[in-house]
Design a protein around this motif. Structure first.
Motif, PDB file in Angstrom:
ATOM      1  N   ASP A   1     -10.089   5.657 -12.120  1.00  0.00           N
ATOM      2  CA  ASP A   1      -9.559   4.637 -11.203  1.00  0.00           C
ATOM      3  C   ASP A   1      -8.864   3.464 -11.912  1.00  0.00           C
ATOM      4  N   ARG A   2      -8.575   3.617 -13.213  1.00  0.00           N
ATOM      5  CA  ARG A   2      -8.083   2.448 -13.950  1.00  0.00           C
ATOM      6  C   ARG A   2      -6.710   1.971 -13.488  1.00  0.00           C
ATOM      7  N   VAL A   3      -5.888   2.835 -12.874  1.00  0.00           N
ATOM      8  CA  VAL A   3      -4.594   2.379 -12.355  1.00  0.00           C
ATOM      9  C   VAL A   3      -4.805   1.712 -10.995  1.00  0.00           C
ATOM     10  N   LEU A   4      -5.498   2.408 -10.092  1.00  0.00           N
ATOM     11  CA  LEU A   4      -5.639   1.880  -8.728  1.00  0.00           C
ATOM     12  C   LEU A   4      -6.530   0.639  -8.686  1.00  0.00           C
ATOM     13  N   GLU A   5      -7.417   0.496  -9.687  1.00  0.00           N
ATOM     14  CA  GLU A   5      -8.300  -0.683  -9.721  1.00  0.00           C
ATOM     15  C   GLU A   5      -7.817  -1.751 -10.709  1.00  0.00           C
ATOM     16  N   CYS A   6      -6.628  -1.617 -11.212  1.00  0.00           N
ATOM     17  CA  CYS A   6      -6.091  -2.593 -12.167  1.00  0.00           C
ATOM     18  C   CYS A   6      -5.811  -3.915 -11.435  1.00  0.00           C
ATOM     19  N   GLU A   7      -6.423  -5.009 -11.935  1.00  0.00           N
ATOM     20  CA  GLU A   7      -6.316  -6.307 -11.238  1.00  0.00           C
ATOM     21  C   GLU A   7      -4.869  -6.773 -11.135  1.00  0.00           C
ATOM     22  N   VAL A   8      -4.104  -6.580 -12.200  1.00  0.00           N
ATOM     23  CA  VAL A   8      -2.702  -7.036 -12.199  1.00  0.00           C
ATOM     24  C   VAL A   8      -1.915  -6.305 -11.109  1.00  0.00           C
ATOM     25  N   LEU A   9      -2.103  -4.992 -11.011  1.00  0.00           N
ATOM     26  CA  LEU A   9      -1.392  -4.213  -9.983  1.00  0.00           C
ATOM     27  C   LEU A   9      -1.869  -4.613  -8.588  1.00  0.00           C
ATOM     28  N   LYS A  10      -3.166  -4.869  -8.458  1.00  0.00           N
ATOM     29  CA  LYS A  10      -3.707  -5.257  -7.142  1.00  0.00           C
ATOM     30  C   LYS A  10      -3.144  -6.602  -6.701  1.00  0.00           C
ATOM     31  N   GLU A  11      -3.029  -7.528  -7.663  1.00  0.00           N
ATOM     32  CA  GLU A  11      -2.473  -8.862  -7.340  1.00  0.00           C
ATOM     33  C   GLU A  11      -1.016  -8.748  -6.890  1.00  0.00           C
ATOM     34  N   ILE A  12      -0.239  -7.983  -7.635  1.00  0.00           N
ATOM     35  CA  ILE A  12       1.185  -7.802  -7.288  1.00  0.00           C
ATOM     36  C   ILE A  12       1.277  -7.163  -5.901  1.00  0.00           C
ATOM     37  N   ALA A  13       0.426  -6.162  -5.679  1.00  0.00           N
ATOM     38  CA  ALA A  13       0.438  -5.449  -4.395  1.00  0.00           C
ATOM     39  C   ALA A  13       0.150  -6.422  -3.248  1.00  0.00           C
ATOM     40  N   LYS A  14      -0.838  -7.266  -3.461  1.00  0.00           N
ATOM     41  CA  LYS A  14      -1.230  -8.222  -2.407  1.00  0.00           C
ATOM     42  C   LYS A  14      -0.072  -9.158  -2.084  1.00  0.00           C
ATOM     43  N   ALA A  15       0.564  -9.660  -3.133  1.00  0.00           N
ATOM     44  CA  ALA A  15       1.674 -10.603  -2.936  1.00  0.00           C
ATOM     45  C   ALA A  15       2.840  -9.942  -2.207  1.00  0.00           C
ATOM     46  N   LYS A  16       3.005  -8.648  -2.377  1.00  0.00           N
ATOM     47  CA  LYS A  16       4.171  -7.961  -1.788  1.00  0.00           C
ATOM     48  C   LYS A  16       3.860  -7.244  -0.489  1.00  0.00           C
ATOM     49  N   GLY A  17       2.591  -7.260  -0.084  1.00  0.00           N
ATOM     50  CA  GLY A  17       2.221  -6.516   1.121  1.00  0.00           C
ATOM     51  C   GLY A  17       2.320  -5.016   0.910  1.00  0.00           C
ATOM     52  N   LYS A  18       2.051  -4.570  -0.343  1.00  0.00           N
ATOM     53  CA  LYS A  18       2.066  -3.137  -0.674  1.00  0.00           C
ATOM     54  C   LYS A  18       0.685  -2.762  -1.198  1.00  0.00           C
ATOM     55  N   THR A  19       0.517  -1.519  -1.629  1.00  0.00           N
ATOM     56  CA  THR A  19      -0.747  -1.115  -2.254  1.00  0.00           C
ATOM     57  C   THR A  19      -0.532  -0.982  -3.766  1.00  0.00           C
ATOM     58  N   ALA A  20      -1.648  -0.972  -4.501  1.00  0.00           N
ATOM     59  CA  ALA A  20      -1.546  -0.800  -5.963  1.00  0.00           C
ATOM     60  C   ALA A  20      -0.869   0.536  -6.275  1.00  0.00           C
ATOM     61  N   ALA A  21      -1.130   1.553  -5.442  1.00  0.00           N
ATOM     62  CA  ALA A  21      -0.493   2.863  -5.658  1.00  0.00           C
ATOM     63  C   ALA A  21       1.022   2.721  -5.539  1.00  0.00           C
ATOM     64  N   GLN A  22       1.478   2.022  -4.527  1.00  0.00           N
ATOM     65  CA  GLN A  22       2.927   1.857  -4.344  1.00  0.00           C
ATOM     66  C   GLN A  22       3.552   1.064  -5.488  1.00  0.00           C
ATOM     67  N   VAL A  23       2.827   0.048  -5.962  1.00  0.00           N
ATOM     68  CA  VAL A  23       3.356  -0.755  -7.076  1.00  0.00           C
ATOM     69  C   VAL A  23       3.505   0.134  -8.317  1.00  0.00           C
ATOM     70  N   SER A  24       2.507   0.984  -8.558  1.00  0.00           N
ATOM     71  CA  SER A  24       2.589   1.871  -9.721  1.00  0.00           C
ATOM     72  C   SER A  24       3.769   2.841  -9.585  1.00  0.00           C
ATOM     73  N   LEU A  25       3.900   3.456  -8.415  1.00  0.00           N
ATOM     74  CA  LEU A  25       4.993   4.429  -8.208  1.00  0.00           C
ATOM     75  C   LEU A  25       6.354   3.742  -8.314  1.00  0.00           C
ATOM     76  N   ARG A  26       6.465   2.559  -7.714  1.00  0.00           N
ATOM     77  CA  ARG A  26       7.740   1.829  -7.755  1.00  0.00           C
ATOM     78  C   ARG A  26       8.093   1.461  -9.198  1.00  0.00           C
ATOM     79  N   TRP A  27       7.070   1.005  -9.946  1.00  0.00           N
ATOM     80  CA  TRP A  27       7.319   0.634 -11.348  1.00  0.00           C
ATOM     81  C   TRP A  27       7.853   1.851 -12.120  1.00  0.00           C
ATOM     82  N   ILE A  28       7.240   3.014 -11.914  1.00  0.00           N
ATOM     83  CA  ILE A  28       7.694   4.220 -12.627  1.00  0.00           C
ATOM     84  C   ILE A  28       9.140   4.521 -12.239  1.00  0.00           C
ATOM     85  N   TYR A  29       9.427   4.483 -10.947  1.00  0.00           N
ATOM     86  CA  TYR A  29      10.792   4.766 -10.468  1.00  0.00           C
ATOM     87  C   TYR A  29      11.806   3.810 -11.106  1.00  0.00           C
TER      88      TYR A  29
END
Ligand code: NAP
Length: 323
Positions: free
Chosen positions: A229-257
């Protein structure tokens, strides 16, 4: 860049100008769910707009994928198989010059297809011809003869059994070895990549050599034996997700894209399948990219299952050439 009718951008690659939807649907499942559930999940994903599917001889998902494609055609979800991009992979027991074409023909039979879009060498190691057990027995590993195996991969493309060929889990060093002998260079290298293992060196190497890098385990393969769970539970990704109204999963996928690579994501849950498609109409800002760039780095998929005290890879470092 073009896009599919459902708005997934397509990457053009290879000498034939193949079009690969940059977001693909993964079919490696743990714990196993059975063929019918796999087929139903794939059908649902086609309804939602996925057009690129990733399987492997080893996953046991070639047959259910083939059945899902037949059904999608018969109920009119797609008009032609050409609307799909299908990848499968050569298993280590078939990674011997004389076994490659027969292995691909077997995969095509499982998939009920006449051709593949992409055929990959699954791991850069062979095991005793015709053995398929996993974990692979330590005494079964053999060094891969790149010359004969890559020549046979090229033969698969020449025979029009696949439109493109490539590799998976290859380091820069091993790609260099393949490029030195290739008449047809690998179109793709599929490797683990996500914000916690960003693959900067390999990305640079692949870009410079015209190889399209594709990310597997983009969410860290949560709840599988090869991930966590280290990607989905990553605090930095969770914070970004919260600020953008997205999920940590979406932030990770978007970053890769946004790094200009392809991505294969697996979800057999309808809501999460939809969520994972929702990454193309917003972007990460500079500050967010910088925070992700600074995350501590380590591999999730170490490849330890491909090491053996008898070689050819005695340590994890041997697999990745210390990269
Ligand atoms: P992944 O896509 O990073 O993660 C899959 C896990 O995340 C599943 O447990 C899934 O559960 C969950 N998930 C999916 N979307 C989610 C979301 N939006 N929110 C929360 N959880 C979510 O891992 P992966 O399966 O390892 O990688 C994807 C594909 O890459 C594989 O299926 C396979 O096709 C390929 N792959 C290739 C190699 C290779 O050696 N070439 C190695 C590994 C994987 P649910 O299904 O319940 O949503």
């Amino acid at each position: 860049m073009g896009s599919t009718s459902f708005g997934i951008p397509e990457h053009r690659f290879g000498s034939n100008g193949e079009k690969m939807p940059v977001l693909g649907f993964g079919t490696a499942v743990f714990p196993p769910v059975g063929a019918e559930a796999t087929k139903m999940a794939i059908l649902q994903s086609i309804k939602l707009g996925y057009r690129h599917f990733d399987t492997a001889a080893k996953y046991g998902s070639e047959q259910p994928l083939g059945e899902a494609i037949q059904e999608a055609l018969s109920i009119g979800l797609i008009q032609s198989r050409d609307e799909l991009f299908i990848t499968t992979k050569l298993w280590c027991g078939d990674a011997h010059g004389d076994l490659v074409v027969p292995a691909l023909k077997r995969s095509l039979q499982n998939l009920k297809l006449e051709y593949l879009d992409l055929f990959l060498i699954h791991w850069p190691v062979s095991c005793k011809p015709g053995t398929y057990e996993f974990p692979i027995k330590e005494e079964s590993f053999l060094p891969m003869d790149f010359n004969s195996v890559w020549a046979a991969m090229e033969e698969c493309q020449r025979l029009n059994l696949t439109k493109s060929i490539g590799v998976s889990n290859f380091s820069c060093k091993k790609l260099t070895d393949i490029l030195a002998i290739a008449n047809i260079p690998p179109a793709v290298n599929q490797v683990e990549m996500n914000p916690m293992w960003q693959q900067k060196k390999l990305r640079e190497f692949c870009r410079a050599n015209g190889i399209f890098l594709t990310a597997y385990s983009p969410l860290g393969a949560n709840r599988t034996f090869w991930g966590g769970d280290r990607v989905l539970e990553c605090e930095v990704l969770k914070e970004i997700a919260k600020a953008k109204g997205k999920t940590a999963a979406q932030v990770s996928l978007r970053w890769i894209y946004e790094q200009g690579v392809g991505v294969i994501v697996k979800s057999f849950n309808g809501e999460r399948m939809k969520q994972n498609l929702g990454i193309f109409d917003w972007s990460l800002d500079e500050d967010e990219l910088k925070k992700i760039d600074q995350l501590p780095q380590s591999r999730g998929v170490t490849g330890v299952a491909y090491t053996s005290k008898y070689g050819p890879f005695r340590t994890v470092e041997d697999i990745w050439d210390g990269e």
